[in-house]
Design a protein around this motif. Structure first.
Motif, PDB file in Angstrom:
ATOM      1  N   GLN A  51       1.407  14.198  -7.878  1.00  0.00           N
ATOM      2  CA  GLN A  51       1.228  15.487  -7.202  1.00  0.00           C
ATOM      3  C   GLN A  51       2.515  16.297  -7.339  1.00  0.00           C
ATOM      4  OE1 GLN A  51      -1.809  15.807  -5.989  1.00  0.00           O
ATOM      5  NE2 GLN A  51      -1.614  17.906  -5.271  1.00  0.00           N
ATOM      6  N   VAL A  63       1.461   6.897  -6.578  1.00  0.00           N
ATOM      7  CA  VAL A  63       0.393   7.840  -6.891  1.00  0.00           C
ATOM      8  C   VAL A  63       0.816   9.259  -6.506  1.00  0.00           C
ATOM      9  CG1 VAL A  63      -2.012   8.406  -6.502  1.00  0.00           C
ATOM     10  CG2 VAL A  63      -1.292   6.031  -6.516  1.00  0.00           C
ATOM     11  N   ARG A  64       1.572   9.348  -5.413  1.00  0.00           N
ATOM     12  CA  ARG A  64       1.986  10.646  -4.921  1.00  0.00           C
ATOM     13  C   ARG A  64       2.770  11.432  -5.976  1.00  0.00           C
ATOM     14  NH1 ARG A  64       6.161  10.712   0.042  1.00  0.00           N
ATOM     15  NH2 ARG A  64       5.688  12.751   0.881  1.00  0.00           N
ATOM     16  N   MET A 104      -4.069  16.789 -15.840  1.00  0.00           N
ATOM     17  CA  MET A 104      -4.720  15.622 -15.237  1.00  0.00           C
ATOM     18  C   MET A 104      -6.243  15.768 -15.301  1.00  0.00           C
ATOM     19  SD  MET A 104      -4.392  14.101 -11.430  1.00  0.00           S
ATOM     20  CE  MET A 104      -2.720  14.559 -11.190  1.00  0.00           C
ATOM     21  N   MET A 105      -6.703  16.994 -15.023  1.00  0.00           N
ATOM     22  CA  MET A 105      -8.140  17.225 -15.074  1.00  0.00           C
ATOM     23  C   MET A 105      -8.677  16.992 -16.473  1.00  0.00           C
ATOM     24  SD  MET A 105      -8.655  20.573 -12.684  1.00  0.00           S
ATOM     25  CE  MET A 105     -10.322  20.897 -13.229  1.00  0.00           C
ATOM     26  N   GLY A 128      -8.816  13.452 -17.190  1.00  0.00           N
ATOM     27  CA  GLY A 128      -9.941  12.901 -16.455  1.00  0.00           C
ATOM     28  C   GLY A 128     -11.251  13.193 -17.134  1.00  0.00           C
ATOM     29  N   LEU A 132       2.341   1.792  -3.330  1.00  0.00           N
ATOM     30  CA  LEU A 132       1.330   2.343  -4.226  1.00  0.00           C
ATOM     31  C   LEU A 132       1.163   3.829  -3.963  1.00  0.00           C
ATOM     32  CD1 LEU A 132      -1.571  -0.263  -4.386  1.00  0.00           C
ATOM     33  CD2 LEU A 132      -0.338   0.756  -6.288  1.00  0.00           C
ATOM     34  N   GLY A 133       1.105   4.159  -2.667  1.00  0.00           N
ATOM     35  CA  GLY A 133       0.959   5.553  -2.294  1.00  0.00           C
ATOM     36  C   GLY A 133       2.086   6.397  -2.867  1.00  0.00           C
ATOM     37  N   GLU A 134       3.327   5.853  -2.743  1.00  0.00           N
ATOM     38  CA  GLU A 134       4.482   6.576  -3.277  1.00  0.00           C
ATOM     39  C   GLU A 134       4.315   6.840  -4.766  1.00  0.00           C
ATOM     40  OE1 GLU A 134       6.874   7.879  -1.756  1.00  0.00           O
ATOM     41  OE2 GLU A 134       7.057   6.894   0.202  1.00  0.00           O
ATOM     42  N   TYR A 145      -1.523  19.592 -13.086  1.00  0.00           N
ATOM     43  CA  TYR A 145      -2.847  19.369 -12.503  1.00  0.00           C
ATOM     44  C   TYR A 145      -3.931  19.574 -13.558  1.00  0.00           C
ATOM     45  CZ  TYR A 145      -0.611  19.893  -7.900  1.00  0.00           C
ATOM     46  OH  TYR A 145       0.179  19.754  -6.812  1.00  0.00           O
ATOM     47  N   MET A 188       0.834  -1.205   0.000  1.00  0.00           N
ATOM     48  CA  MET A 188       0.000   0.000   0.000  1.00  0.00           C
ATOM     49  C   MET A 188       0.869   1.256   0.000  1.00  0.00           C
ATOM     50  SD  MET A 188      -3.033  -0.845  -0.209  1.00  0.00           S
ATOM     51  CE  MET A 188      -3.686  -2.478  -0.364  1.00  0.00           C
ATOM     52  N   GLY A 240       2.965  19.536  -7.993  1.00  0.00           N
ATOM     53  CA  GLY A 240       2.999  20.911  -7.544  1.00  0.00           C
ATOM     54  C   GLY A 240       2.863  21.895  -8.696  1.00  0.00           C
ATOM     55  N   TYR A 241       2.896  21.433  -9.928  1.00  0.00           N
ATOM     56  CA  TYR A 241       2.749  22.326 -11.088  1.00  0.00           C
ATOM     57  C   TYR A 241       1.291  22.383 -11.509  1.00  0.00           C
ATOM     58  CZ  TYR A 241       7.794  22.008 -11.462  1.00  0.00           C
ATOM     59  OH  TYR A 241       9.118  22.064 -11.199  1.00  0.00           O
TER      60      TYR A 241
END
Lengths: 664, 528
Positions: free
Chosen positions: A637, A633-634, A647-648, A651, A629-631, A644, A626, A639-640
């Motif tokens: 993120q 997915v992180r 990504m939207m 999506g 996985l978190g690493e 983001y 887990m 910061g740019y």
């Protein structure tokens, strides 16, 4: 006399489940529980600030509860016998789908008998403890627990459902644990408390399973539904419920095979032994079986097991009692044996229910008296419990000696003391029936009476008769083993301790006879236990009585010769094989160790191993996955804002695509 | 246009909660202009508190009417005051009231959480000057009122344009508020900028969706669109794409994956009281609007949306939970936890049953209360400079070590909120999760409930880790600590009240949930 002692057999068992709602004075029954509970809460919450007056508050709460109980008793007497089962609804407790449990109290002759016994004897023992615990820094805590015990015990006997009964059942178990380990500073006491708790848990498991079976069968756990609806239930189910209830009773009442904790429970302060481990809590099992009478009536097999358990324990306890040198442990073995009588009676069916409760009440008085006497002796002898170092105390502690003698005569069943009226009837009832049973159980009950006479006389003579076997400081020859003992100055106990003993002694002497006049006690219990027709035992009643008295006399004489006439060795003699076995509680602890404790330890060890290797490994492994996985997915993120927004957009496109795809 | 303009019939009483709050915002602007600086903060605080309380009372007064009639359509159908809308308005008003207490608190340091002069360049002399002069940016209060006003319109909007306006009314003040932090101002301003850009981006999607739906149905009214989904034929792609884009706009506001990226950065950068306010109130309002769109428009096309929505729900729960596992900053953990909770609440939304509505309404209240409380506690745990000056918040996890020993009450309350987030029984969070997951099961979304339960189980790890840190790990001795020393500042009392209130709510809703659940069940009916 023959007619009044003649025993009974059920006609049509008329178990009354019709109850009426409480009104007037009876609707105050909640006070019975609330008063001692408030006492306990106050003492525990106020803490050290209550040290100066806390014990009197405890006495007051218990006494007030008794007065309320007595008022209830008068109120109930004022009603016709058919109206004496009163229900007091308290609140909706568990409104959960199919299970709807209401918390309510059932006030009827049976529960009220217990209320009076618990609060009356309880109050006496509260008063006794004021003096007995005077020098204990934790006296307030002690009284808080005693109050809590009274409250929990009253919940147990007043409950109108098995679930609420279970609350009280666990409550008294908890208090028993707390009080056995009251002086927890010593490891032995803490271990004894744990042992009692664990042995009780096994019984509690039985009660829990019984509760589940009831719920599965009836969809309810209140007395009215469960006990009123036995007709529509198969015998197999009833037997299962009955056996589980018996298991519960065995745990709480120290019956074979769960009896091993009671002897160790004597580690608690003596008033506790008197109240909880002699007069009241340990008799809860008897209450449970009598209360569940209709279930056992419908399950003859379970009933037979009850009788067998009672008979075994009766003899078992008596044998152990013959060999114990510790005065409290001897009395504990006796308690075990006497409750064996009650369980045996309860297993005889409707014929025995009232007898079991009758013996329970008289036993409550004389056994509490005996324990308080033992406490008084210990008080005078610097907490010595070894009877081999007593002797000739009758001249030093007159009041204790006389009150103890009353209790002794009562438990022996010497007419006209209380025990005669209750125990003899059980022996007679054991002789009722057909086939082999009356002969076996009657004989066991009869033998038990003889053994009881022996071991109780042994306790009595070793303590109060014979030669001094303690160091009085001047007449002891220097250099002997005796002179190395601490110097004793035996003295009578303070008045606060003596008066409760006197009251209990009066009860031991007179209560049985009083309650037997015109069968008044059995008639009083009839709304609960049902009316039974008289029935003749297989032996003539006079013959049974004569045999009983003869055996009692024989036991007494034997003890007199051995422990009053002949000198009692201070050093424990080796003894026969049986004596050695009895000293070790007939190896019950070793059996438990071999059968349960060692395999249990092995099991837990392998479980711990399995838990570490397999379960923790799997969980830990999953956890690592887990986190990985978190690493991953992180990393999205960044910061740019641009990423983001990207990504939207992705999506959005995906979302629209998926939505549109459904139409293709 | 010869007919001229006919003024619509407006039932002003029904708009009372909205008018009170927005009116307070307008008055607040005047206060900024005319009231002397010395008393300005107190006037603003009193005004906003009164307005929130007044709105709450107005909501309560409107409740019986709504319960009887099921709801009224106001301003020609632009505002629909029905059960869910009113409950959300009540929740927003109540939570705003509590959040204001935290916003106003200056703690024993005498400094609020907001920049003394927002226009000053960070680190400049002017900033120092403003700080020494004790300036305060009291515009915060009217801004919050405007945002709250938008939040109260948002769930009650009966057409998409009103909804869009409400969205902007609630968003713009929040963008500003996010950039007002007193400390780490660059981080705060960066967060505000990101929030604004991405918010504008999402608004554009929303508007695009509105346009598509108008093209499809010829109306922006929700009931008309809902009707068109069953009558108009041949334009389905238009409608589906429109609904999808609309949803993206809303999913952005609640912070659902993959439209969540702003959440951690903004939650971390914004002044902490504002973070609490956003987490509680924005989420409540946005879920109210989302509920209305989903329950009014979507039912007839549920089969088309279901795979996409399910994917969003599962992704949201998974990403929120997994990334929270590897965070080391308290505020960021809470931000990811907020994302995970968005997923949990969404299970109630996609259940499409009336118990789903109940669960969402209950969840936003339970979650909102705990959020305000937990961020309020974060505002009190501060770093101390080498000269003993109290600095900003100590948000690194390692700085929370041993807090349970030095500040047991604070740590116990913090743990209570964490346990509520984790969904441990006897807390509001348990009841909320339970109702949401059971609604999902009832609505045929069992896999979502299972995914939710698994995510909750994993999430317990990072919640409990903080509790373990606070209580069961020895605090490093003075000097050994890697970061700055940590202290807990005393609040002026306002924050304490807010924490107590939210903790009380968390326990009460966990132990005696039935009155509130019953009330919300009665409210769980939209009017078209």
């Amino acid at each position: 006399m023959t007619s009044s002692i003649a025993t009974h057999l059920p006609a049509a068992v008329a178990f009354s489940t019709a109850s009426v709602p409480a009104e007037g004075l009876l609707s105050l029954a909640w006070l019975l529980v609330a008063l001692p509970l408030a006492g306990a809460a106050t003492l525990l919450l106020v803490g050290r600030r209550a040290d100066a007056w806390g014990h009197w508050l405890g006495v007051l709460a218990s006494a007030a509860s008794f007065l309320v109980g007595f008022a209830m008793f008068i109120a109930l007497l004022g009603r016709p016998a058919d109206d004496r089962i009163v229900n007091l609804h308290l609140f909706d407790w568990i409104p959960a789908g199919n299970l709807n449990v209401e918390a309510g109290l059932q006030i009827d002759p049976l529960s009220l008998t217990f209320v009076l016994l618990v609060t009356f004897v309880g109050t006496l023992i509260h008063i006794y403890s004021v003096a007995y615990m005077e020098h204990d820094v934790d006296r307030r805590r002690f009284f808080a627990y005693l109050n809590l015990f009274v409250a929990a015990m009253l919940v147990l006997v007043l409950a109108d459902s098995y679930l609420l009964l279970f609350v009280g059942w666990e409550g008294v178990g908890l208090v028993s644990y707390l009080l056995i380990g009251f002086w927890f500073q010593s490891t032995a006491n803490a271990v004894a408390a744990k042992k009692a708790f664990i042995a009780n848990r096994i019984g509690d498991l039985g009660l829990l399973i019984a509760l589940m079976l009831m719920f599965a069968t009836y969809g309810a756990v209140d007395f009215t539904t469960v006990l009123g609806g036995v007709d529509g239930v198969s015998q197999g189910t009833l037997t299962a419920i009955g056996l589980m209830l018996l298991l519960a009773a065995c745990g709480k009442s120290a019956q074979f095979p769960l009896q091993s904790w009671l002897g160790d429970a004597m580690a608690g302060p003596t008033p506790v032994s008197a109240l909880i481990h002699a007069a009241t809590m340990v008799t809860a099992g008897v209450y449970l079986i009598v209360r569940s009478g209709p279930i056992f009536d419908g399950a003859p097999d379970a009933q037979l097991v009850v009788v067998i358990v009672g008979a075994i324990t009766l003899i078992f306890g008596a044998i152990i009692g013959c060999a114990k040198d510790d005065i409290k442990k001897a009395l504990a073995a006796s308690t075990m044996s006497q409750i064996g009588y009650m369980i045996l009676a309860a297993g005889l069916g409707p014929i025995g229910y009232a007898l079991a409760i009758f013996h329970l009440v008289t036993h409550g008085f004389f056994k509490a008296g005996l324990f308080l006497g033992a406490g008084s002796v210990m008080h005078g002898m610097g907490d010595q419990v070894n009877m081999r170092q007593f002797g000739a105390l009758r001249t030093y502690m007159k009041a204790t000696y006389i009150t103890f003698a009353f209790g002794w005569l009562a438990i022996l069943g010497v007419p006209p003391f209380s025990g005669f009226w209750s125990k003899d009837k059980i022996i007679e009832a054991a002789f009722v029936g057909e086939g082999w049973r009356p002969w076996v159980f009657g004989t066991v009950a009869l033998l038990g009476a003889g053994l009881t006479a022996f071991y109780m006389s042994r306790v009595f003579f070793m303590t109060f008769f014979g030669a001094k076997r303690w160091n009085d400081g001047h007449k002891t020859r220097p250099g002997t083993a005796l002179s190395k003992q601490p110097v004793q100055h035996p003295h009578e106990s303070p008045r606060l301790m003596v008066w409760p003993m006197i009251v209990l002694a009066i009860g031991s002497a007179a209560l049985g006879g009083l309650l037997s006049i015109g069968n008044v006690f059995q008639t009083w219990l009839e709304p609960v236990t049902g009316h039974v027709e008289e029935h003749e035992p297989v032996l003539a009643v006079w013959l049974i009585m004569t045999l009983t008295l003869a055996l009692v006399a024989a036991g007494l004489w034997l003890a007199y010769v051995q422990y009053a006439k002949a000198p009692v060795p201070v050093v424990v003699p080796v003894g026969s094989v049986l004596t050695r076995a009895a000293r070790k509680d007939l190896y019950q602890d070793d059996v438990n160790d071999a059968l349960l404790v060692e395999p249990g330890k092995y099991l837990t060890r392998s479980l711990v191993y399995g838990d570490r290797q397999v379960v923790d490994g799997a969980v830990g492994g999953l956890g690592h996955i887990m986190v990985r996985l978190g690493e991953v997915v992180r990393r999205s993120q960044t910061g740019y804002v641009r990423s983001y927004a990207a990504m939207m957009t992705v999506g959005l496109v995906a979302l629209v695509a998926v939505v549109l795809a459904t139409r293709i | 246009m010869t007919g001229g303009f006919t003024a619509p019939q407006i039932d002003w009483a029904q708009l009372a909660p909205i008018i009170i709050v927005l009116g307070a915002g307008v008055v607040g602007v005047l206060v900024e202009a005319f009231v002397p600086r010395g008393v300005r903060r107190n006037v603003q605080l009193a005004l906003t508190l009164l307005a929130s309380a007044g709105a709450l009372i107005a909501v309560a007064a409107l409740w019986s009417g709504v319960r009887e009639t099921g709801g009224t359509s106001v301003v020609g159908g632009s505002i629909l005051l029905d059960g869910p809308a009113l409950v959300i308005q009540g929740v927003v008003a109540a939570l705003t009231l509590i959040a204001l207490l935290v916003v106003a608190d200056r703690t024993e340091t005498g400094e609020s959480a907001f920049a003394p002069a927002a226009a000053a360049v960070p680190g400049s002399d002017y900033e120092q000057l403003a700080r020494r002069a004790g300036l305060e940016q009291t515009e915060v209060f009217p801004l919050i009122m405007f945002a709250a006003g938008g939040m109260m319109i948002f769930p009650a909007a009966g057409d998409l344009l009103t909804m869009f306006v409400a969205l902007e009314v609630l968003s713009l003040p929040l963008y500003l508020l996010s950039g007002l932090a007193r400390r780490r101002r660059l981080l705060s301003q960066e967060a505000a900028m990101k929030y604004f850009l991405l918010g504008a981006f999402a608004s554009a999607f929303f508007l695009f969706g509105v346009g598509l739906l108008y093209g499809f149905a010829g109306s922006v009214r929700l009931d008309a669109i809902a009707e068109a989904t069953t009558t108009v034929v041949g334009l389905d792609p238009l409608m589906l794409a429109g609904v999808a884009m609309l949803l993206v706009g809303l999913l952005f506001k609640i912070g659902a994956v993959p439209f969540h990226s702003w959440t951690p950065d903004v939650y971390q950068g914004a002044p902490t009281p504002i973070t609490g306010f956003m987490a509680a109130c924005t989420k409540a309002a946005a879920f109210g609007a989302l509920l209305r769109v989903v329950y009014v428009v979507v039912p007839s096309i549920v089969w088309d949306l279901r795979p996409a929505l399910w994917a969003v729900v599962i992704l949201t729960m998974a990403v929120g939970t997994l990334v929270a596992l590897v965070q080391t900053d308290v505020k960021r953990i809470l931000a990811y936890s907020a994302i995970a909770h968005t997923g949990f609440i969404l299970t109630g939304v996609v259940a499409l049953t009336s118990s789903g509505i109940t669960s969402v309404l209950f969840y936003v209240l339970a979650y909102g209360a705990a959020s305000i409380g937990i961020f309020a506690i974060v505002t009190l745990v501060r770093e101390v400079g080498p000269d003993g000056v109290v600095l900003g918040e100590a948000t690194h996890l390692s700085q929370w070590t041993g807090l349970g020993r030095s500040n047991p009450w604070l740590a116990v309350t913090f743990s209570l909120f964490l346990l509520s987030f984790a969904g441990i029984p006897l807390t509001a969070g348990f009841i909320a999760k339970f109702t949401a997951f059971s609604a999902a099961v009832e609505g045929g979304a069992t896999p979502l409930a299972i995914a939710g339960a698994v995510a909750s189980a994993i999430a317990v790890f990072f919640y409990v880790r903080i509790i373990v840190l606070m209580f069961f790990t020895d605090a490093p001795r003075a000097g050994d600590r890697t970061g700055a020393e940590v202290t807990v500042v005393k609040s002026e009392g306002l924050t304490t009240v807010a924490i107590a209130l939210t903790a009380l709510l968390t326990v009460l809703l966990g132990v005696f949930p039935s009155p509130v659940l019953d009330l919300m069940a009665q409210a769980a009916k939209f009017i078209p």
